[in-house]
Design a protein around this motif. Structure first.
Motif, PDB file in Angstrom:
ATOM      1  N   PRO A 176       0.800  -1.126  -0.101  1.00 16.05           N
ATOM      2  CA  PRO A 176      -0.095   0.053   0.083  1.00 16.05           C
ATOM      3  C   PRO A 176       0.826   1.335   0.146  1.00 16.05           C
ATOM      4  CG  PRO A 176      -0.082  -1.201   2.225  1.00 16.05           C
ATOM      5  CD  PRO A 176       0.628  -2.051   1.403  1.00 16.05           C
ATOM      6  N   PHE A 177       0.159   2.276  -0.553  1.00 18.27           N
ATOM      7  CA  PHE A 177       1.069   3.737  -0.372  1.00 18.27           C
ATOM      8  C   PHE A 177       1.776   3.844  -1.457  1.00 18.27           C
ATOM      9  CE2 PHE A 177      -0.394   3.163   4.159  1.00 18.27           C
ATOM     10  CZ  PHE A 177      -1.110   4.154   4.055  1.00 18.27           C
ATOM     11  N   VAL A 178       2.771   2.821  -1.849  1.00 20.77           N
ATOM     12  CA  VAL A 178       3.884   2.961  -2.911  1.00 20.77           C
ATOM     13  C   VAL A 178       3.655   2.531  -4.272  1.00 20.77           C
ATOM     14  CG1 VAL A 178       6.202   2.588  -3.017  1.00 20.77           C
ATOM     15  CG2 VAL A 178       5.355   2.464  -0.814  1.00 20.77           C
TER      16      VAL A 178
ATOM     17  N   GLN B  60      -5.157  -2.474 -13.881  1.00 23.36           N
ATOM     18  CA  GLN B  60      -4.290  -1.574 -14.544  1.00 23.36           C
ATOM     19  C   GLN B  60      -3.947   0.004 -13.999  1.00 23.36           C
ATOM     20  OE1 GLN B  60      -5.040  -2.695 -18.783  1.00 23.36           O
ATOM     21  NE2 GLN B  60      -3.031  -4.120 -18.577  1.00 23.36           N
ATOM     22  N   TYR B  61      -5.311   0.569 -14.248  1.00 23.56           N
ATOM     23  CA  TYR B  61      -5.230   1.809 -13.630  1.00 23.56           C
ATOM     24  C   TYR B  61      -4.764   2.146 -12.463  1.00 23.56           C
ATOM     25  CZ  TYR B  61      -7.308   6.436 -12.537  1.00 23.56           C
ATOM     26  OH  TYR B  61      -7.427   7.747 -11.818  1.00 23.56           O
ATOM     27  N   LEU B  62      -4.878   1.421 -11.314  1.00 21.56           N
ATOM     28  CA  LEU B  62      -4.463   1.507  -9.999  1.00 21.56           C
ATOM     29  C   LEU B  62      -3.417   0.838  -9.754  1.00 21.56           C
ATOM     30  CD1 LEU B  62      -7.935   0.778  -8.209  1.00 21.56           C
ATOM     31  CD2 LEU B  62      -6.918   2.933  -8.303  1.00 21.56           C
TER      32      LEU B  62
ATOM     33  N   ARG C 144      -4.092 -11.157  -2.502  1.00 22.98           N
ATOM     34  CA  ARG C 144      -2.551 -10.614  -2.190  1.00 22.98           C
ATOM     35  C   ARG C 144      -2.860  -9.217  -1.712  1.00 22.98           C
ATOM     36  NH1 ARG C 144       0.975 -13.902  -5.575  1.00 22.98           N
ATOM     37  NH2 ARG C 144      -0.272 -15.478  -6.479  1.00 22.98           N
ATOM     38  N   LYS C 145      -3.555  -8.666  -0.848  1.00 23.47           N
ATOM     39  CA  LYS C 145      -3.502  -7.611  -0.114  1.00 23.47           C
ATOM     40  C   LYS C 145      -3.407  -7.691   1.464  1.00 23.47           C
ATOM     41  CE  LYS C 145      -5.174  -5.600  -3.923  1.00 23.47           C
ATOM     42  NZ  LYS C 145      -4.693  -6.896  -4.663  1.00 23.47           N
ATOM     43  N   GLU C 146      -2.726  -8.538   1.864  1.00 25.01           N
ATOM     44  CA  GLU C 146      -2.588  -8.942   3.103  1.00 25.01           C
ATOM     45  C   GLU C 146      -1.646  -7.908   3.911  1.00 25.01           C
ATOM     46  OE1 GLU C 146       0.678 -11.725   0.952  1.00 25.01           O
ATOM     47  OE2 GLU C 146      -1.418 -10.902   0.646  1.00 25.01           O
ATOM     48  N   LEU C 147      -1.031  -7.074   3.121  1.00 32.06           N
ATOM     49  CA  LEU C 147      -0.230  -6.083   3.796  1.00 32.06           C
ATOM     50  C   LEU C 147      -1.145  -4.751   4.226  1.00 32.06           C
ATOM     51  CD1 LEU C 147       3.088  -5.966   1.782  1.00 32.06           C
ATOM     52  CD2 LEU C 147       2.572  -7.003   3.929  1.00 32.06           C
ATOM     53  N   MET C 148      -2.299  -4.949   3.780  1.00 32.21           N
ATOM     54  CA  MET C 148      -3.331  -3.743   4.082  1.00 32.21           C
ATOM     55  C   MET C 148      -4.175  -4.263   5.382  1.00 32.21           C
ATOM     56  SD  MET C 148      -4.590  -3.055   0.375  1.00 32.21           S
ATOM     57  CE  MET C 148      -5.591  -1.558   0.741  1.00 32.21           C
TER      58      MET C 148
ATOM     59  N   LEU D  50      -4.786   2.789  -2.524  1.00 30.47           N
ATOM     60  CA  LEU D  50      -4.828   2.318  -4.025  1.00 30.47           C
ATOM     61  C   LEU D  50      -4.765   3.555  -5.052  1.00 30.47           C
ATOM     62  CD1 LEU D  50      -7.363  -0.332  -3.907  1.00 30.47           C
ATOM     63  CD2 LEU D  50      -4.925  -0.746  -3.825  1.00 30.47           C
ATOM     64  N   LYS D  51      -5.516   4.631  -4.735  1.00 30.69           N
ATOM     65  CA  LYS D  51      -5.226   5.899  -5.466  1.00 30.69           C
ATOM     66  C   LYS D  51      -3.982   6.543  -5.493  1.00 30.69           C
ATOM     67  CE  LYS D  51      -6.466   8.933  -8.541  1.00 30.69           C
ATOM     68  NZ  LYS D  51      -6.593   8.570  -9.775  1.00 30.69           N
ATOM     69  N   LEU D  52      -3.668   6.512  -4.124  1.00 27.69           N
ATOM     70  CA  LEU D  52      -2.463   7.051  -3.795  1.00 27.69           C
ATOM     71  C   LEU D  52      -1.226   6.363  -4.503  1.00 27.69           C
ATOM     72  CD1 LEU D  52      -2.487   7.880   0.057  1.00 27.69           C
ATOM     73  CD2 LEU D  52      -2.548   9.543  -1.785  1.00 27.69           C
ATOM     74  N   ARG D  53      -1.336   5.133  -4.759  1.00 28.62           N
ATOM     75  CA  ARG D  53      -0.372   4.702  -5.605  1.00 28.62           C
ATOM     76  C   ARG D  53      -0.131   5.119  -7.044  1.00 28.62           C
ATOM     77  NH1 ARG D  53      -0.166  -0.687  -6.570  1.00 28.62           N
ATOM     78  NH2 ARG D  53       1.661  -1.222  -5.545  1.00 28.62           N
TER      79      ARG D  53
END
Length: 402
Positions: free
Chosen positions: A186-188, A262-264, A321-325, A399-402
């Motif tokens: 996330p974030f990056v 792809q957008y995110l 694959r979002k376990e870091l969130m 997700l948008k910040l990425r």
């Protein structure tokens, strides 16, 4: 099951309207409505059965306001959630999908662990329930199943698209499906974490599966126990899980949508969209249970429900694959878990150092601390829900910040 039935009717007989079952959105809507109906129609009957069997909660006097009035309230209400989740999932999901199979196995597995715990408490009159080591063994077993399946199963892949040379729909997509242990950070932007990096170059990449399985075991154990600890006051665990379930449904849809992923700049995971149907059933089951569990509760979910909820949430995060969130989306579970760890650790440390145990909180888990400070149970639960919603919105914003 209905998916296959109407697919057959559509293919063989061109049955009017049968094709609508091909759409995940329609089946997700059907799953959430069905789960709500099951909870509404059979929830009261299940509560009556539990009451007739004298399956009441044994309450320890902790000096909390209104606590002793709950003595005798039926527990093991997690059966309402189980029925409201499993039946719609079996009816509307594509049962050949590996992610759905994992979700169903996780639901039954953790539900059985919780049932054994409740059974020992209620029928064996042992307030401690199932010994902690046996719970952990069960959670490790599920972690092994989930980790090995996600690592080795041939249908668990991520899809990498090659960049287009021309901006036209006439050019077909070029992609490669690969086995990978990447997960979204996330974030990056444009950075994914690969679990093979935890080998630090000391071992060949072929040993990555060991690291990945250990991570799965840790996450499933932590989230499952976090949900279990959060289930301490009326409506807290169920309401928090509704927010998490909705967030998971959104994340699963984004991960299975080529354009959105792809957008995110998140991983496109083929076939993971089927989890939207399961998440919809999960949300409906938790909302339906909340009808009876909101203050003042007519039934408690017990470990049958709380351990199952946490285990399923952990597996769903791992699958997409979002376990870091998880620390953000499941922040309520995390802080409840941490409050117990901090309280116990500090008490033991001060007892060893000063000969007398001292406390950081008035009582742990954290919700009991606020109860001791005089917050009414209903207000406390509502505020925890609000915090949960804020955390979920922040998680989606990353997700948008990425």
């Amino acid at each position: 099951m209905l998916y296959y039935l109407f697919h057959f009717l559509d293919e063989r007989y061109n049955f009017p309207g049968a094709g609508v079952f091909q759409y995940i959105s329609f089946r997700a809507l059907g799953a959430v409505i069905t789960s709500l109906l099951i909870a509404a129609v059979f929830g009261r009957r299940i509560i009556d059965i539990l009451r007739n069997l004298q399956i009441g909660e044994s309450i320890r006097d902790l000096g909390l306001e209104g606590q002793m009035q709950k003595r005798g309230t039926p527990t093991m209400g997690g059966f309402i959630i189980l029925a409201s989740l499993l039946i719609p999932a079996l009816l509307f999901a594509k049962l050949s999908n590996v992610y759905i199979v994992l979700a169903l196995v996780s639901t039954v597995w953790t539900g059985l662990i919780g049932f054994l715990d409740d059974y020992i408490k209620v029928f064996k009159k042992n307030k401690e329930g199932l010994e902690g080591r046996f719970k952990v063994v069960g959670q490790i077993g599920l972690g092994l199943i989930v980790g090995l399946t996600l690592y080795f199963n041939q249908y668990v892949k991520i899809r990498k698209y090659a960049p287009r040379l021309l901006n036209t729909s006439a050019v077909p997509d070029v992609y490669t499906d690969i086995k990978s242990t990447l997960t979204t950070v996330p974030f990056v932007k444009n950075i994914d974490f690969d679990y093979s990096s935890l080998l630090f170059g000391l071992l060949p990449d072929s040993y990555t599966w060991i690291v990945y399985v250990l991570v799965c075991i840790f996450i499933i154990t932590a989230v499952s126990n976090g949900a279990n600890i959060t289930d301490g006051i009326d409506g807290l665990a169920a309401g928090t899980s509704v927010v998490i379930g909705i967030t998971l449904a959104i994340l699963a849809w984004l991960s299975s949508n080529k354009i959105a992923s792809q957008y995110l700049t998140i991983m496109f995971i083929p076939n993971s969209g089927e989890l939207v149907v399961f998440c919809a059933a999960f949300v409906g089951a938790c909302v339906g249970f909340l009808w009876y569990n909101s203050y003042p509760a007519q039934v408690f979910m017990g470990d049958t429900g709380s351990l199952m909820i946490g285990g399923v949430i952990a597996v769903l995060f791992l699958a997409i694959r979002k376990e870091l969130m998880i620390p953000l989306v499941c922040g309520i579970f995390l802080i409840e878990n941490l409050s117990v760890i901090i309280q116990v650790s500090y008490f033991k440390y001060t007892k060893r150092k000063y000969g007398e145990g001292r406390r950081v909180f008035l009582m742990s888990p954290l919700h009991h601390h606020f109860q001791k400070k005089g917050y009414h149970e209903a207000k406390l639960v509502t505020r925890f829900w609000i915090v949960g919603i804020i955390l979920a919105v922040l998680a989606l914003a990353t997700l948008k910040l990425r």
